[in-house]
Write a protein that holds these residues in place. Sequence first.
Motif, PDB file in Angstrom:
ATOM      1  N   LEU A   1       0.835  -1.212   0.000  1.00 41.42           N
ATOM      2  CA  LEU A   1       0.000   0.000   0.000  1.00 41.42           C
ATOM      3  C   LEU A   1       0.871   1.264   0.000  1.00 41.42           C
ATOM      4  O   LEU A   1       0.584   2.221  -0.719  1.00 41.42           O
ATOM      5  N   ARG A   2       1.935   1.259   0.783  1.00 44.97           N
ATOM      6  CA  ARG A   2       2.831   2.419   0.867  1.00 44.97           C
ATOM      7  C   ARG A   2       3.452   2.751  -0.479  1.00 44.97           C
ATOM      8  O   ARG A   2       3.679   3.922  -0.804  1.00 44.97           O
ATOM      9  N   THR A   3       3.693   1.729  -1.280  1.00 42.34           N
ATOM     10  CA  THR A   3       4.366   1.944  -2.564  1.00 42.34           C
ATOM     11  C   THR A   3       3.393   2.070  -3.729  1.00 42.34           C
ATOM     12  O   THR A   3       3.782   1.972  -4.887  1.00 42.34           O
ATOM     13  N   GLY A   4       2.112   2.286  -3.435  1.00 42.02           N
ATOM     14  CA  GLY A   4       1.143   2.608  -4.477  1.00 42.02           C
ATOM     15  C   GLY A   4       0.476   1.438  -5.160  1.00 42.02           C
ATOM     16  O   GLY A   4      -0.196   1.627  -6.169  1.00 42.02           O
ATOM     17  N   HIS A   5       0.615   0.237  -4.627  1.00 47.35           N
ATOM     18  CA  HIS A   5      -0.052  -0.921  -5.209  1.00 47.35           C
ATOM     19  C   HIS A   5      -1.519  -0.931  -4.782  1.00 47.35           C
ATOM     20  O   HIS A   5      -1.842  -0.594  -3.649  1.00 47.35           O
ATOM     21  N   ASP A   6      -2.382  -1.303  -5.691  1.00 43.76           N
ATOM     22  CA  ASP A   6      -3.816  -1.355  -5.418  1.00 43.76           C
ATOM     23  C   ASP A   6      -4.162  -2.747  -4.889  1.00 43.76           C
ATOM     24  O   ASP A   6      -4.312  -3.685  -5.665  1.00 43.76           O
ATOM     25  N   ILE A   7      -4.237  -2.886  -3.577  1.00 47.44           N
ATOM     26  CA  ILE A   7      -4.504  -4.167  -2.930  1.00 47.44           C
ATOM     27  C   ILE A   7      -5.804  -4.052  -2.144  1.00 47.44           C
ATOM     28  O   ILE A   7      -5.972  -3.137  -1.337  1.00 47.44           O
ATOM     29  N   ASN A   8      -6.706  -4.980  -2.390  1.00 47.27           N
ATOM     30  CA  ASN A   8      -7.933  -5.029  -1.592  1.00 47.27           C
ATOM     31  C   ASN A   8      -7.618  -5.625  -0.230  1.00 47.27           C
ATOM     32  O   ASN A   8      -6.812  -6.544  -0.127  1.00 47.27           O
ATOM     33  N   TYR A   9      -8.256  -5.117   0.792  1.00 42.22           N
ATOM     34  CA  TYR A   9      -8.116  -5.691   2.134  1.00 42.22           C
ATOM     35  C   TYR A   9      -9.300  -5.246   2.971  1.00 42.22           C
ATOM     36  O   TYR A   9      -9.980  -4.277   2.637  1.00 42.22           O
ATOM     37  N   GLN A  10      -9.545  -5.981   4.038  1.00 40.63           N
ATOM     38  CA  GLN A  10     -10.600  -5.604   4.967  1.00 40.63           C
ATOM     39  C   GLN A  10     -10.124  -5.732   6.411  1.00 40.63           C
ATOM     40  O   GLN A  10     -10.007  -4.760   7.117  1.00 40.63           O
ATOM     41  N   CYS A  11      -9.833  -6.944   6.828  1.00 34.68           N
ATOM     42  CA  CYS A  11      -9.583  -7.177   8.251  1.00 34.68           C
ATOM     43  C   CYS A  11      -8.141  -6.934   8.679  1.00 34.68           C
ATOM     44  O   CYS A  11      -7.894  -6.620   9.828  1.00 34.68           O
ATOM     45  N   LYS A  12      -7.164  -7.144   7.792  1.00 33.16           N
ATOM     46  CA  LYS A  12      -5.739  -7.042   8.096  1.00 33.16           C
ATOM     47  C   LYS A  12      -5.284  -8.047   9.146  1.00 33.16           C
ATOM     48  O   LYS A  12      -4.265  -7.851   9.803  1.00 33.16           O
ATOM     49  N   GLU A  13      -6.024  -9.145   9.323  1.00 33.72           N
ATOM     50  CA  GLU A  13      -5.654 -10.124  10.347  1.00 33.72           C
ATOM     51  C   GLU A  13      -5.774 -11.566   9.879  1.00 33.72           C
ATOM     52  O   GLU A  13      -5.741 -12.482  10.693  1.00 33.72           O
ATOM     53  N   GLY A  14      -5.909 -11.797   8.587  1.00 33.90           N
ATOM     54  CA  GLY A  14      -5.942 -13.159   8.079  1.00 33.90           C
ATOM     55  C   GLY A  14      -7.281 -13.864   8.155  1.00 33.90           C
ATOM     56  O   GLY A  14      -7.355 -15.069   7.955  1.00 33.90           O
ATOM     57  N   TYR A  15      -8.345 -13.128   8.433  1.00 37.20           N
ATOM     58  CA  TYR A  15      -9.667 -13.741   8.550  1.00 37.20           C
ATOM     59  C   TYR A  15     -10.435 -13.751   7.229  1.00 37.20           C
ATOM     60  O   TYR A  15     -11.056 -14.735   6.878  1.00 37.20           O
ATOM     61  N   CYS A  16     -10.393 -12.649   6.504  1.00 36.61           N
ATOM     62  CA  CYS A  16     -11.286 -12.517   5.347  1.00 36.61           C
ATOM     63  C   CYS A  16     -10.679 -13.036   4.044  1.00 36.61           C
ATOM     64  O   CYS A  16     -11.396 -13.499   3.168  1.00 36.61           O
ATOM     65  N   GLY A  17      -9.381 -12.936   3.872  1.00 38.92           N
ATOM     66  CA  GLY A  17      -8.727 -13.398   2.659  1.00 38.92           C
ATOM     67  C   GLY A  17      -8.818 -12.448   1.477  1.00 38.92           C
ATOM     68  O   GLY A  17      -8.368 -12.777   0.392  1.00 38.92           O
ATOM     69  N   SER A  18      -9.369 -11.260   1.666  1.00 34.08           N
ATOM     70  CA  SER A  18      -9.536 -10.357   0.526  1.00 34.08           C
ATOM     71  C   SER A  18      -8.211  -9.791   0.016  1.00 34.08           C
ATOM     72  O   SER A  18      -8.132  -9.327  -1.110  1.00 34.08           O
ATOM     73  N   CYS A  19      -7.153  -9.870   0.787  1.00 32.27           N
ATOM     74  CA  CYS A  19      -5.860  -9.335   0.356  1.00 32.27           C
ATOM     75  C   CYS A  19      -4.981 -10.391  -0.325  1.00 32.27           C
ATOM     76  O   CYS A  19      -3.859 -10.081  -0.726  1.00 32.27           O
ATOM     77  N   ARG A  20      -5.471 -11.608  -0.495  1.00 27.97           N
ATOM     78  CA  ARG A  20      -4.634 -12.697  -1.036  1.00 27.97           C
ATOM     79  C   ARG A  20      -4.001 -12.315  -2.369  1.00 27.97           C
ATOM     80  O   ARG A  20      -4.631 -11.667  -3.204  1.00 27.97           O
TER      81      ARG A  20
END
Length: 88
Positions: free
Chosen positions: A24-43
């Motif tokens: 995210l800091r380097t400008g990549h477009d990554i989906n995420y929600q929980c940030k804790e390994g529960y939802c899997g949206s950032c895979r």
Amino acid sequence: MTWVMTSKKQFYLHDDESLLDGLLRTGHDINYQCKEGYCGSCRIKRIASSHVIDYPFEPLAMIEKDEILPCCCRVQGVIYVNHERIDK
């Protein structure tokens, strides 16, 4: 120091920075929600890595063998990833 290589750029992770936060800091477009390994949206797909990728705790999200969860995985050395969205 951990180096991250994507099709967009290469960068290093700051001390105690997650792979997700680095992307995210380097400008990549990554989906995420929980940030804790529960939802899997950032895979994302792991293409290659110089060290074993592990997790401080077993994530609840289901991932394939070639996928990682950048929100909670621990990476070292050099890692090559495909940061494009994985639709499941």
